[in-house]
Design a protein around this motif. Structure first.
Motif, PDB file in Angstrom:
ATOM      1  N   LEU A  55       0.817  -1.216   0.000  1.00 39.05           N
ATOM      2  CA  LEU A  55       0.000   0.000   0.000  1.00 39.05           C
ATOM      3  C   LEU A  55       0.847   1.261   0.000  1.00 39.05           C
ATOM      4  CD1 LEU A  55      -2.960  -0.874   2.351  1.00 39.05           C
ATOM      5  CD2 LEU A  55      -3.085  -0.241  -0.041  1.00 39.05           C
ATOM      6  N   SER A  56       2.030   1.182   0.554  1.00 39.62           N
ATOM      7  CA  SER A  56       2.893   2.358   0.583  1.00 39.62           C
ATOM      8  C   SER A  56       3.361   2.748  -0.818  1.00 39.62           C
ATOM      9  CB  SER A  56       4.093   2.129   1.502  1.00 39.62           C
ATOM     10  OG  SER A  56       4.866   1.044   1.042  1.00 39.62           O
ATOM     11  N   ASP A  57       3.218   1.840  -1.801  1.00 40.32           N
ATOM     12  CA  ASP A  57       3.600   2.136  -3.185  1.00 40.32           C
ATOM     13  C   ASP A  57       2.440   2.695  -4.007  1.00 40.32           C
ATOM     14  OD1 ASP A  57       6.203   1.265  -2.780  1.00 40.32           O
ATOM     15  OD2 ASP A  57       5.736  -0.796  -3.379  1.00 40.32           O
ATOM     16  N   VAL A  58       1.239   2.691  -3.435  1.00 36.61           N
ATOM     17  CA  VAL A  58       0.050   3.146  -4.165  1.00 36.61           C
ATOM     18  C   VAL A  58      -0.063   4.667  -4.078  1.00 36.61           C
ATOM     19  CG1 VAL A  58      -2.474   3.053  -4.295  1.00 36.61           C
ATOM     20  CG2 VAL A  58      -1.165   0.971  -3.770  1.00 36.61           C
ATOM     21  N   PHE A  59      -0.206   5.319  -5.224  1.00 33.63           N
ATOM     22  CA  PHE A  59      -0.374   6.768  -5.284  1.00 33.63           C
ATOM     23  C   PHE A  59      -1.839   7.143  -5.072  1.00 33.63           C
ATOM     24  CE2 PHE A  59       3.790   6.528  -6.792  1.00 33.63           C
ATOM     25  CZ  PHE A  59       4.330   7.779  -7.005  1.00 33.63           C
TER      26      PHE A  59
ATOM     27  N   ASP B 101       4.786   3.127 -11.535  1.00 36.85           N
ATOM     28  CA  ASP B 101       5.037   2.556 -12.850  1.00 36.85           C
ATOM     29  C   ASP B 101       3.867   1.841 -13.510  1.00 36.85           C
ATOM     30  OD1 ASP B 101       7.795   3.297 -12.643  1.00 36.85           O
ATOM     31  OD2 ASP B 101       8.097   1.556 -11.347  1.00 36.85           O
ATOM     32  N   ASP B 102       2.846   1.465 -12.730  1.00 36.18           N
ATOM     33  CA  ASP B 102       1.802   0.604 -13.272  1.00 36.18           C
ATOM     34  C   ASP B 102       0.412   0.983 -12.802  1.00 36.18           C
ATOM     35  OD1 ASP B 102       3.265  -1.407 -14.838  1.00 36.18           O
ATOM     36  OD2 ASP B 102       4.183  -1.932 -12.922  1.00 36.18           O
ATOM     37  N   VAL B 103      -0.574   0.392 -13.476  1.00 37.41           N
ATOM     38  CA  VAL B 103      -1.986   0.532 -13.123  1.00 37.41           C
ATOM     39  C   VAL B 103      -2.542  -0.873 -12.930  1.00 37.41           C
ATOM     40  CG1 VAL B 103      -4.251   1.354 -13.860  1.00 37.41           C
ATOM     41  CG2 VAL B 103      -2.196   2.601 -14.544  1.00 37.41           C
ATOM     42  N   TYR B 104      -3.267  -1.077 -11.838  1.00 35.31           N
ATOM     43  CA  TYR B 104      -3.843  -2.376 -11.527  1.00 35.31           C
ATOM     44  C   TYR B 104      -5.338  -2.220 -11.286  1.00 35.31           C
ATOM     45  CZ  TYR B 104       1.041  -3.412 -10.529  1.00 35.31           C
ATOM     46  OH  TYR B 104       2.401  -3.558 -10.622  1.00 35.31           O
ATOM     47  N   GLU B 105      -6.090  -3.263 -11.589  1.00 34.46           N
ATOM     48  CA  GLU B 105      -7.515  -3.278 -11.290  1.00 34.46           C
ATOM     49  C   GLU B 105      -7.733  -4.132 -10.043  1.00 34.46           C
ATOM     50  OE1 GLU B 105     -11.825  -4.546 -13.240  1.00 34.46           O
ATOM     51  OE2 GLU B 105     -10.020  -4.608 -14.485  1.00 34.46           O
ATOM     52  N   THR B 106      -8.613  -3.668  -9.163  1.00 34.68           N
ATOM     53  CA  THR B 106      -8.938  -4.420  -7.961  1.00 34.68           C
ATOM     54  C   THR B 106     -10.432  -4.681  -7.914  1.00 34.68           C
ATOM     55  OG1 THR B 106      -8.813  -4.462  -5.539  1.00 34.68           O
ATOM     56  CG2 THR B 106      -9.110  -2.309  -6.559  1.00 34.68           C
ATOM     57  N   ASN B 107     -10.818  -5.724  -7.192  1.00 27.50           N
ATOM     58  CA  ASN B 107     -12.231  -6.070  -7.059  1.00 27.50           C
ATOM     59  C   ASN B 107     -12.932  -5.251  -5.976  1.00 27.50           C
ATOM     60  OD1 ASN B 107     -12.127  -7.998  -9.088  1.00 27.50           O
ATOM     61  ND2 ASN B 107     -11.498  -9.597  -7.681  1.00 27.50           N
TER      62      ASN B 107
ATOM     63  N   ASN C 280       5.014  12.391  -8.468  1.00 29.94           N
ATOM     64  CA  ASN C 280       5.329  12.037  -9.856  1.00 29.94           C
ATOM     65  C   ASN C 280       4.864  13.115 -10.838  1.00 29.94           C
ATOM     66  OD1 ASN C 280       2.575  11.677  -9.835  1.00 29.94           O
ATOM     67  ND2 ASN C 280       2.617   9.584 -10.610  1.00 29.94           N
ATOM     68  N   LYS C 281       4.495  14.300 -10.311  1.00 33.77           N
ATOM     69  CA  LYS C 281       4.063  15.482 -11.078  1.00 33.77           C
ATOM     70  C   LYS C 281       2.618  15.403 -11.587  1.00 33.77           C
ATOM     71  CE  LYS C 281       8.155  17.293 -10.715  1.00 33.77           C
ATOM     72  NZ  LYS C 281       8.420  17.917  -9.459  1.00 33.77           N
ATOM     73  N   GLU C 282       1.933  14.305 -11.335  1.00 35.77           N
ATOM     74  CA  GLU C 282       0.530  14.190 -11.728  1.00 35.77           C
ATOM     75  C   GLU C 282      -0.315  15.109 -10.840  1.00 35.77           C
ATOM     76  OE1 GLU C 282      -2.349  10.426 -12.696  1.00 35.77           O
ATOM     77  OE2 GLU C 282      -0.291  10.016 -12.095  1.00 35.77           O
ATOM     78  N   LYS C 283      -1.400  15.660 -11.396  1.00 37.83           N
ATOM     79  CA  LYS C 283      -2.266  16.546 -10.622  1.00 37.83           C
ATOM     80  C   LYS C 283      -3.653  15.939 -10.492  1.00 37.83           C
ATOM     81  CE  LYS C 283       0.173  20.760 -11.777  1.00 37.83           C
ATOM     82  NZ  LYS C 283       0.108  22.101 -12.327  1.00 37.83           N
TER      83      LYS C 283
END
Length: 148
Positions: free
Chosen positions: A54-58, A73-79, A125-128
């Motif tokens: 969870l500490s890696d989740v933005f 680095d990635d996108v994941y889908e969760t249920n 990561n500069k995303e807004k």
């Protein structure tokens, strides 16, 4: 605060013991951070299931009735559903910022106020991400800052 580290091959897994006279808000935040680091969430990507700290989740985002979480680095889908994430991690650095987003405040580099009362969170990561007016008070409370 005193930190003692004991290292031995006889220990099977890391163990953290907190000794204190009282648990204050700062210590609660530290404990929540440690728990967050120890927790993982499962997510699917490319027909495989991954277990991500969870500490890696933005942030989490719901789109088309699906919930995704984003790392550097990635996108994941969760249920899980967005409200389930909100409830499950309410005592952590994750906070709801709009109808479709939950953000990890530990990944926020800065927050800027807009003239319409909304806030804009810039992630490391500069995303807004736009913080809706409806959630501004909750964000300020979670951050421990007043108005303006």
């Amino acid at each position: 605060m005193k930190i003692i580290i004991e290292q031995s091959d006889s220990f099977k897994e890391p163990e953290i013991t907190v000794r204190c006279s009282a648990v204050d808000p700062e210590l609660e935040k530290l404990i929540a951070s440690i728990r967050l680091f120890a927790n993982t969430i499962s997510g699917k990507k490319d027909n495989a299931t991954y277990f991500i700290s969870l500490s890696d989740v933005f942030y989490f985002e719901t789109t088309d009735n699906k919930l995704f979480f984003y790392t550097a680095d990635d996108v994941y889908e969760t249920n899980l559903r967005l409200y389930e994430v909100e409830e499950k991690f309410s005592n952590s650095s994750f906070v709801r910022v709009s109808k479709s987003f939950i953000v990890n405040l530990r990944k926020v580099a800065s927050i800027q106020t807009e003239t319409n009362g909304r806030l804009i969170a810039q992630l490391v990561n500069k995303e807004k991400i736009i913080i809706s007016r409806q959630y501004v008070a909750a964000i300020r409370e979670k951050l421990g800052v007043g108005g303006n």
